[in-house]
Design a protein around this motif. Structure first.
Motif, PDB file in Angstrom:
ATOM      1  N   ARG A 195       0.821  -1.209   0.000  1.00 55.77           N
ATOM      2  CA  ARG A 195       0.000   0.000   0.000  1.00 55.77           C
ATOM      3  C   ARG A 195       0.856   1.260   0.000  1.00 55.77           C
ATOM      4  N   LEU A 196       1.966   1.241   0.745  1.00 54.47           N
ATOM      5  CA  LEU A 196       2.815   2.430   0.805  1.00 54.47           C
ATOM      6  C   LEU A 196       3.483   2.679  -0.549  1.00 54.47           C
ATOM      7  N   HIS A 197       3.931   1.625  -1.202  1.00 56.56           N
ATOM      8  CA  HIS A 197       4.553   1.796  -2.520  1.00 56.56           C
ATOM      9  C   HIS A 197       3.539   2.356  -3.531  1.00 56.56           C
ATOM     10  N   ARG A 198       2.313   1.839  -3.513  1.00 61.79           N
ATOM     11  CA  ARG A 198       1.282   2.330  -4.426  1.00 61.79           C
ATOM     12  C   ARG A 198       0.932   3.780  -4.115  1.00 61.79           C
ATOM     13  N   ARG A 199       0.862   4.138  -2.851  1.00 63.54           N
ATOM     14  CA  ARG A 199       0.497   5.508  -2.468  1.00 63.54           C
ATOM     15  C   ARG A 199       1.633   6.483  -2.804  1.00 63.54           C
ATOM     16  N   PHE A 200       2.881   6.075  -2.594  1.00 63.64           N
ATOM     17  CA  PHE A 200       4.005   6.947  -2.930  1.00 63.64           C
ATOM     18  C   PHE A 200       4.050   7.223  -4.437  1.00 63.64           C
ATOM     19  N   ARG A 201       3.750   6.207  -5.246  1.00 62.63           N
ATOM     20  CA  ARG A 201       3.738   6.430  -6.690  1.00 62.63           C
ATOM     21  C   ARG A 201       2.622   7.387  -7.082  1.00 62.63           C
TER      22      ARG A 201
END
Length: 368
Positions: free
Chosen positions: A318-324
């Protein structure tokens, strides 16, 4: 025998035996009905008691019928006394077995209730069962007229020899009792030893501790070794604990924005993922200026040890998707490497610089 046996004696004795057998069958049927009702209750003790009575009640009814049958027969005083003693001893043994089953079951139920898991500390169960059985056998021998004082003395002398021969076994036994009495480890706890073994404690018996690791394999650890090794218990004093996840962002990132987005992801994971702690207050702590990024730590709440892997997995996704989506970069470490080709001719060495020789002025002095 005062008189000869007649058909009437055999008939009365048979009726007494049949009555005892019928009473036993009736009691067994009644106890089976009670057992079905006991299964509906939340207390497990009534199930244990009814199950034990299924053994003692029919046997006691049959022994009572045999005792009545013996009194109807014209037996001598010696034979009648021997029959009565034998039936009494048999009844004591049946009652001892039932009592041992009840007490052991109650001890196991109490241990499972205290730890909150469907596990058992069988060391206490086995010790309780052995003590009850030994006492019942001694009472039965005393009923048969066997003096137990010499037997106890022989057991004491023999016990010393057995204790010397079984030092390791007794060390594991007392170590297991010490572990459970001190409450440092209980069935259901997740432990990790300094030697690397880790997993859920399944059982603590008279010799070893059984641990089930996350790959569902059993690890057998001697109680004496467990008592003297360094160990981390992840269940005590609280089952909930915090885990740390390391993250890094680029130097061009707005750290206030990064912190706000990360906390929103933490709150979503804590609310949605099974095994997380919904009321956990997430935290972000920046701590290092690294070579190509700024590193920070994210603190997550976990309800139980094995849940941490699922929570980490979901949080990182979730953090990787949100950072992108937010345009926050997670730079990879970069290194500059200089390569030199060996097939090129070596460069000529620099020309030497000629040395210029200068003469220092001489100083003349007059000597008187």
């Amino acid at each position: 025998m005062n008189r000869d046996l007649v058909l009437h004696d055999w008939l009365v004795a048979g009726i007494a035996l049949a009555a005892g057998a019928a009473a036993g069958l009736l009691l067994r049927t009644l106890l089976r009905w009670l057992g079905r009702h006991a299964e509906r209750t939340r207390w497990r003790g009534d199930d244990i008691i009814v199950d034990a009575l299924r053994t003692i009640a029919p046997g006691a009814a049959l022994i009572a019928g045999a005792a009545v049958a013996a009194t109807t027969l014209p037996l001598t005083a010696r034979v009648s006394g021997f029959v009565n003693q034998s039936l009494t001893a048999l009844l004591i043994l049946i009652a001892t077995l039932s009592t041992a089953r009840v007490v052991a079951g109650l001890v196991q139920s109490m241990a499972g209730t205290r730890t909150g898991v469907a596990a058992s500390a069988s060391i206490f169960v086995n010790i309780t069962r052995i003590v009850v059985l030994v006492m019942g056998v001694l009472v039965a021998l005393e009923t048969l007229g066997v003096s137990i004082a010499p037997l106890v003395t022989a057991l004491g002398v023999g016990g010393l020899a057995v204790a010397l021969a079984l030092q390791d076994t007794l060390a594991n036994l007392f170590a297991g009792v010490h572990i459970l009495a001190s409450k440092t480890v209980q069935p259901g706890d997740y432990i990790r030893l300094t030697s690397g073994e880790e997993g859920y404690v399944v059982d603590i018996n008279w010799r070893n501790t059984v641990v089930r690791n996350l790959s569902n394999n059993l690890v057998i650890i001697p109680n004496a070794r467990l008592a003297r090794t360094n160990m981390t218990n992840y269940t005590q004093p609280e089952q909930q604990f915090s885990i740390l996840v390391q993250v890094g962002v680029g130097y061009e990132s707005d750290l206030e924005h990064v912190e706000r987005v990360t906390l929103e992801v933490v709150d979503g994971v804590m609310a949605d993922i099974n095994g997380a702690v919904p009321d956990h207050e997430g935290a972000v702590r920046f701590h290092t200026f690294a070579d190509s990024r700024i590193n920070f730590t994210v603190i997550l709440g976990v309800g139980e040890f094995s849940d941490q892997y699922r929570i980490k997995h979901e949080f990182i996704k979730r953090l990787h998707r949100r950072f992108r989506a937010e345009g926050i970069s997670i730079p990879a470490p970069t290194h500059t490497i200089a390569l030199q080709r060996d097939d090129l001719p070596p460069s000529p060495p620099p020309a030497p610089v000629p040395h210029q020789r200068t003469s220092a002025p001489s100083i003349l002095t007059d000597t008187p």
